[in-house]
Design a protein around this motif. Structure first.
Motif, mmCIF file in Angstrom:
data_model
loop_
_atom_site.group_PDB
_atom_site.id
_atom_site.type_symbol
_atom_site.label_atom_id
_atom_site.label_comp_id
_atom_site.label_asym_id
_atom_site.label_seq_id
_atom_site.Cartn_x
_atom_site.Cartn_y
_atom_site.Cartn_z
ATOM 1 N N TYR A 276 39.529 40.483 40.733
ATOM 2 C CA TYR A 276 40.787 39.813 41.054
ATOM 3 C C TYR A 276 41.139 38.751 40.015
ATOM 4 C CZ TYR A 276 41.441 42.381 45.365
ATOM 5 O OH TYR A 276 41.672 43.395 46.270
ATOM 6 N N ASN A 277 40.142 38.174 39.364
ATOM 7 C CA ASN A 277 40.425 37.246 38.264
ATOM 8 C C ASN A 277 41.104 37.954 37.095
ATOM 9 O OD1 ASN A 277 39.452 34.973 39.526
ATOM 10 N ND2 ASN A 277 37.455 34.990 38.510
ATOM 11 N N GLU A 278 40.864 39.254 36.975
ATOM 12 C CA GLU A 278 41.503 40.052 35.922
ATOM 13 C C GLU A 278 42.858 40.606 36.362
ATOM 14 O OE1 GLU A 278 40.761 40.601 32.845
ATOM 15 O OE2 GLU A 278 38.751 39.722 32.747
ATOM 16 N N GLY A 279 43.181 40.434 37.640
ATOM 17 C CA GLY A 279 44.430 40.991 38.148
ATOM 18 C C GLY A 279 44.289 42.411 38.656
ATOM 19 N N SER B 226 30.973 39.776 46.862
ATOM 20 C CA SER B 226 31.931 38.697 46.598
ATOM 21 C C SER B 226 32.122 38.485 45.099
ATOM 22 C CB SER B 226 31.479 37.395 47.271
ATOM 23 O OG SER B 226 30.198 37.004 46.809
ATOM 24 N N ASP B 227 31.051 38.626 44.324
ATOM 25 C CA ASP B 227 31.179 38.461 42.872
ATOM 26 C C ASP B 227 31.984 39.608 42.268
ATOM 27 O OD1 ASP B 227 30.332 36.998 40.378
ATOM 28 O OD2 ASP B 227 29.490 38.979 39.927
ATOM 29 N N ALA B 228 31.776 40.826 42.786
ATOM 30 C CA ALA B 228 32.543 41.979 42.299
ATOM 31 C C ALA B 228 34.032 41.773 42.557
ATOM 32 C CB ALA B 228 32.057 43.257 42.967
ATOM 33 N N PHE B 229 34.361 41.299 43.757
ATOM 34 C CA PHE B 229 35.760 41.008 44.069
ATOM 35 C C PHE B 229 36.305 39.931 43.133
ATOM 36 C CE2 PHE B 229 35.201 42.490 48.684
ATOM 37 C CZ PHE B 229 35.880 43.667 48.453
ATOM 38 N N LEU B 230 35.552 38.859 42.977
ATOM 39 C CA LEU B 230 36.008 37.725 42.174
ATOM 40 C C LEU B 230 36.306 38.141 40.740
ATOM 41 C CD1 LEU B 230 36.507 34.657 42.016
ATOM 42 C CD2 LEU B 230 34.088 34.398 41.390
ATOM 43 N N ARG B 231 35.401 38.892 40.141
ATOM 44 C CA ARG B 231 35.581 39.297 38.743
ATOM 45 C C ARG B 231 36.810 40.190 38.581
ATOM 46 N NH1 ARG B 231 31.241 38.020 35.507
ATOM 47 N NH2 ARG B 231 29.348 37.355 36.599
ATOM 48 N N ARG C 268 35.602 49.316 28.266
ATOM 49 C CA ARG C 268 36.638 49.722 29.215
ATOM 50 C C ARG C 268 37.456 48.519 29.680
ATOM 51 N NH1 ARG C 268 34.984 53.294 34.066
ATOM 52 N NH2 ARG C 268 33.216 51.889 34.223
ATOM 53 N N LEU C 269 36.793 47.380 29.885
ATOM 54 C CA LEU C 269 37.522 46.185 30.303
ATOM 55 C C LEU C 269 38.561 45.794 29.258
ATOM 56 C CD1 LEU C 269 38.036 43.790 32.161
ATOM 57 C CD2 LEU C 269 36.131 42.599 31.038
ATOM 58 N N SER C 270 38.188 45.876 27.992
ATOM 59 C CA SER C 270 39.118 45.530 26.921
ATOM 60 C C SER C 270 40.354 46.428 26.951
ATOM 61 C CB SER C 270 38.411 45.647 25.566
ATOM 62 O OG SER C 270 39.303 45.372 24.510
ATOM 63 N N MET C 271 40.152 47.712 27.191
ATOM 64 C CA MET C 271 41.289 48.632 27.271
ATOM 65 C C MET C 271 42.169 48.301 28.471
ATOM 66 S SD MET C 271 39.878 52.400 26.111
ATOM 67 C CE MET C 271 38.360 52.416 27.058
ATOM 68 N N LEU C 272 41.540 48.033 29.605
ATOM 69 C CA LEU C 272 42.305 47.740 30.822
ATOM 70 C C LEU C 272 43.104 46.452 30.687
ATOM 71 C CD1 LEU C 272 39.615 48.730 33.473
ATOM 72 C CD2 LEU C 272 41.740 49.954 32.982
ATOM 73 N N GLN C 273 42.579 45.503 29.941
ATOM 74 C CA GLN C 273 43.310 44.253 29.726
ATOM 75 C C GLN C 273 44.599 44.492 28.945
ATOM 76 O OE1 GLN C 273 40.066 42.060 27.957
ATOM 77 N NE2 GLN C 273 39.631 40.944 29.845
ATOM 78 N N GLN C 274 44.627 45.545 28.146
ATOM 79 C CA GLN C 274 45.852 45.905 27.428
ATOM 80 C C GLN C 274 46.862 46.596 28.342
ATOM 81 O OE1 GLN C 274 45.437 47.812 23.492
ATOM 82 N NE2 GLN C 274 43.231 47.530 23.681
ATOM 83 N N LEU C 275 46.364 47.206 29.408
ATOM 84 C CA LEU C 275 47.205 48.062 30.245
ATOM 85 C C LEU C 275 47.679 47.394 31.534
ATOM 86 C CD1 LEU C 275 44.948 51.247 29.930
ATOM 87 C CD2 LEU C 275 47.064 50.802 28.668
#
Length: 313
Positions: A130-133, A123-128, A97-104
């Motif tokens: 927000y690092n992806e946008g 905090s780790d959930a937020f960081l991961r 799913r992450l790979s698909m979202l990175q395309q979108l």
């Protein structure tokens, strides 16, 4: 014995392929359904926001990420809601799913709701995310059903959020269990600075009014924000206004089967006209009620019904 085994294997493969074909065909019908809902809403409000939750594959032609994005579907939505991307209790990355979202993510706002079993993971959930946008909302075990307002807001700001692309955070609050009245809930939300507020159209069976929704469109710091209504388009809920008592014994043919884990919900054959008439297209429809209440958009849940109609949830 060998012949029996071969027959079993052939039958299993055939049945599996048949289910996959039916699911893929249903996915195309869900794409059409979302597009139709969007067109209907934007006929009244050209800026109306549409956000399907999960079912990321619908963004692609043939429900296949390698076949390119489905332009008609993508034009009909403003963002994509996702549950449990990095965390499902503990860290459990869903790489596909992450790979698909990175395309979108370059064209659509990605709104993630993570479930963390321990607040130390927040905090780790937020960081991961927000690092992806992506913008992220986290909930713990005591808030699994979205009934609490978190104490902190990631990337809190005073900006005027006039469209979804500007949002830096969101509140997911579709349960009213913690509030004794509409006004108590309105006051609690009004005291926050979330950029996007996602709530249900109803408070204990009573619709929010236009004036009540307008109260929520200003953050406590004075900035403008968006208010989005939850709507379940892939399963029917027994506690909704449209549910009829007689459906217990003589239910409509489009009510398919129970939704495991949610005793008051049933997966539906969402392409059937009677169900679609409940959702949109007329003055008594659910979407028209959302529009009348002045919401900025709709958050479409259970779009992945195209899968769960044929595979166990």
């Amino acid at each position: 014995m060998i012949r029996t085994i071969l027959i079993f294997i052939i039958s299993t493969v055939f049945f599996s392929c048949s289910k996959e074909k039916r699911s893929d065909k249903a996915a195309e019908k869900m794409q059409d359904f979302v597009i139709a809902i969007s067109n209907y809403a934007r006929g009244y409000d050209p800026d109306f926001i549409v956000i399907p939750q999960n079912g990321i594959e619908l963004c692609f032609n043939n429900i296949a990420p390698n076949d390119g994005q489905n332009s008609s579907y993508m034009s009909s939505i403003n963002g994509i809601g996702v549950e449990e991307l990095f965390y499902n209790g503990t860290y459990a990355l869903d790489g596909e799913r992450l790979s698909m979202l990175q395309q979108l993510k370059t064209s659509k706002k990605i709104m993630v709701s993570e479930f963390v079993s321990d607040n130390n993971y927040t905090s780790d959930a937020f960081l991961r995310n927000y690092n992806e946008g992506f913008i992220c909302f986290t909930r713990s075990s005591d808030n699994y059903h979205y009934k609490q307002i978190p104490d902190s807001i990631p990337y809190e700001n005073t900006s005027n959020i006039t469209n979804l692309s500007l949002a830096q955070n969101h509140l997911y609050l579709i349960s009213t269990d913690n509030y004794s009245s509409k006004q108590e809930m309105i006051s609690a939300i009004s005291a926050t600075n979330f950029d996007v507020v996602l709530i249900d159209l109803f408070f204990e069976g009573t619709e929010f009014t236009l004036s009540e929704i307008n109260q929520l469109k200003t953050k406590a710091n004075g900035g403008q924000r968006l208010v989005i209504s939850y709507i379940n388009i892939g399963s029917a809920e027994k506690f909704r206004y449209y549910w009829k008592k007689g459906w217990g014994l003589h239910h409509p043919l489009w009510l398919k089967r129970k939704y495991n884990g949610y005793e008051d919900e049933f997966w539906v054959k969402f392409w059937k006209k009677d169900w679609q008439d409940i959702i949109y297209g007329n003055d008594k429809s659910y979407m028209k009620k959302i529009l009348n209440a002045g919401f900025d958009g709709a958050y479409l849940d259970n779009v992945e019904a195209y899968y769960f109609l044929y595979y166990k949830d």
